[in-house]
Design a protein around this motif. Structure first.
Motif, PDB file in Angstrom:
ATOM      1  N   TRP A   1       4.879  -2.289   2.956  1.00 18.16           N
ATOM      2  CA  TRP A   1       4.234  -3.597   3.081  1.00 18.16           C
ATOM      3  C   TRP A   1       3.347  -3.554   4.323  1.00 18.16           C
ATOM      4  CZ3 TRP A   1       3.227  -7.654   0.285  1.00 18.16           C
ATOM      5  CH2 TRP A   1       2.831  -8.838   0.892  1.00 18.16           C
ATOM      6  N   PHE A   2       2.052  -3.815   4.161  1.00 18.06           N
ATOM      7  CA  PHE A   2       1.099  -3.776   5.266  1.00 18.06           C
ATOM      8  C   PHE A   2       0.602  -5.174   5.579  1.00 18.06           C
ATOM      9  CE2 PHE A   2       1.102   0.624   4.256  1.00 18.06           C
ATOM     10  CZ  PHE A   2       0.612   1.294   5.371  1.00 18.06           C
ATOM     11  N   VAL A   3       0.390  -5.443   6.866  1.00 17.58           N
ATOM     12  CA  VAL A   3      -0.144  -6.722   7.310  1.00 17.58           C
ATOM     13  C   VAL A   3      -1.275  -6.444   8.294  1.00 17.58           C
ATOM     14  CG1 VAL A   3       0.352  -8.869   8.540  1.00 17.58           C
ATOM     15  CG2 VAL A   3       2.060  -7.903   7.006  1.00 17.58           C
ATOM     16  N   LEU A   4      -2.455  -6.996   8.005  1.00 19.62           N
ATOM     17  CA  LEU A   4      -3.612  -6.858   8.884  1.00 19.62           C
ATOM     18  C   LEU A   4      -3.666  -8.061   9.805  1.00 19.62           C
ATOM     19  CD1 LEU A   4      -6.271  -5.438   9.675  1.00 19.62           C
ATOM     20  CD2 LEU A   4      -7.376  -6.773   7.857  1.00 19.62           C
ATOM     21  N   ARG A   5      -3.603  -7.789  11.102  1.00 21.28           N
ATOM     22  CA  ARG A   5      -3.722  -8.826  12.119  1.00 21.28           C
ATOM     23  C   ARG A   5      -4.779  -8.375  13.118  1.00 21.28           C
ATOM     24  NH1 ARG A   5       1.940  -9.302  11.243  1.00 21.28           N
ATOM     25  NH2 ARG A   5       2.514 -11.454  10.824  1.00 21.28           N
ATOM     26  N   SER A   6      -5.817  -9.151  13.258  1.00 21.47           N
ATOM     27  CA  SER A   6      -6.901  -8.832  14.182  1.00 21.47           C
ATOM     28  C   SER A   6      -7.426  -7.434  13.874  1.00 21.47           C
ATOM     29  CB  SER A   6      -6.394  -8.965  15.623  1.00 21.47           C
ATOM     30  OG  SER A   6      -7.428  -8.722  16.538  1.00 21.47           O
ATOM     31  N   ASP A   7      -7.332  -6.509  14.818  1.00 23.03           N
ATOM     32  CA  ASP A   7      -7.820  -5.145  14.584  1.00 23.03           C
ATOM     33  C   ASP A   7      -6.663  -4.144  14.541  1.00 23.03           C
ATOM     34  OD1 ASP A   7      -7.114  -5.224  17.229  1.00 23.03           O
ATOM     35  OD2 ASP A   7      -8.970  -4.349  17.982  1.00 23.03           O
ATOM     36  N   GLN A   8      -5.512  -4.598  14.059  1.00 23.49           N
ATOM     37  CA  GLN A   8      -4.332  -3.747  13.946  1.00 23.49           C
ATOM     38  C   GLN A   8      -3.712  -3.894  12.561  1.00 23.49           C
ATOM     39  OE1 GLN A   8      -1.946  -5.237  17.137  1.00 23.49           O
ATOM     40  NE2 GLN A   8      -3.081  -4.138  18.697  1.00 23.49           N
TER      41      GLN A   8
ATOM     42  N   LEU B   1       0.854  -1.186   0.000  1.00 26.83           N
ATOM     43  CA  LEU B   1       0.000   0.000   0.000  1.00 26.83           C
ATOM     44  C   LEU B   1       0.888   1.234   0.000  1.00 26.83           C
ATOM     45  CD1 LEU B   1      -2.565  -0.863   2.833  1.00 26.83           C
ATOM     46  CD2 LEU B   1      -3.021  -0.841   0.383  1.00 26.83           C
ATOM     47  N   LYS B   2       0.340   2.325  -0.458  1.00 30.45           N
ATOM     48  CA  LYS B   2       1.034   3.598  -0.316  1.00 30.45           C
ATOM     49  C   LYS B   2       0.398   4.332   0.847  1.00 30.45           C
ATOM     50  CE  LYS B   2       2.595   4.350  -5.012  1.00 30.45           C
ATOM     51  NZ  LYS B   2       2.556   5.240  -6.174  1.00 30.45           N
ATOM     52  N   LYS B   3       1.250   4.889   1.726  1.00 31.51           N
ATOM     53  CA  LYS B   3       0.754   5.667   2.855  1.00 31.51           C
ATOM     54  C   LYS B   3       1.319   7.063   2.775  1.00 31.51           C
ATOM     55  CE  LYS B   3       3.032   5.275   6.989  1.00 31.51           C
ATOM     56  NZ  LYS B   3       3.710   6.506   6.817  1.00 31.51           N
ATOM     57  N   GLN B   4       0.521   8.014   3.218  1.00 31.91           N
ATOM     58  CA  GLN B   4       0.967   9.399   3.171  1.00 31.91           C
ATOM     59  C   GLN B   4       1.710   9.735   4.457  1.00 31.91           C
ATOM     60  OE1 GLN B   4      -2.094  12.454   2.937  1.00 31.91           O
ATOM     61  NE2 GLN B   4      -0.834  13.563   1.486  1.00 31.91           N
TER      62      GLN B   4
END
Length: 102
Positions: A40-47, A26-29
């Motif tokens: 690189w983003f990783v979704l774990r539970s609610d984080q 993802l691109k983040k500002q």
């Protein structure tokens, strides 16, 4: 999205036993320069953890999603397959720009 203050340290790495629900680029500002960085983003539970690249084991930051509002934005029709969204803190989310996840 905003990245935390590095001087306060990075969030702890998520447990290896806590499996990733999703992962991808993802691109983040950035918060100060307002330019966009590929992370690189990783979704774990609610984080939502973000890393410099797929090989990193220690996250650069974390965005707690509990109580946040996630809104899908209109994508550019010239870039099919791209999805835009923003994460806005809710009333139960920290208001300080330094995100902390446990």
């Amino acid at each position: 999205m905003v990245m935390g203050d590095v001087s306060r340290g990075r969030p702890a790495s998520p447990s290896l036993q806590e499996s990733a629900l999703k992962g991808g680029w993802l691109k983040k500002q950035r918060s100060i320069m307002k330019n966009w960085q590929l992370r690189w983003f990783v979704l774990r539970s609610d984080q939502l953890f973000f890393y410099k690249d797929e090989e990193e084991t220690k996250p650069q930051g974390c965005i707690p999603l509990q109580g946040c509002q996630v809104t899908e934005l209109t994508a550019n029709p010239d870039e099919p397959g791209r999805h835009l969204f923003e994460i806005l803190p809710g009333t139960t989310s920290p208001s300080h720009p330094f995100f902390s996840c446990t």
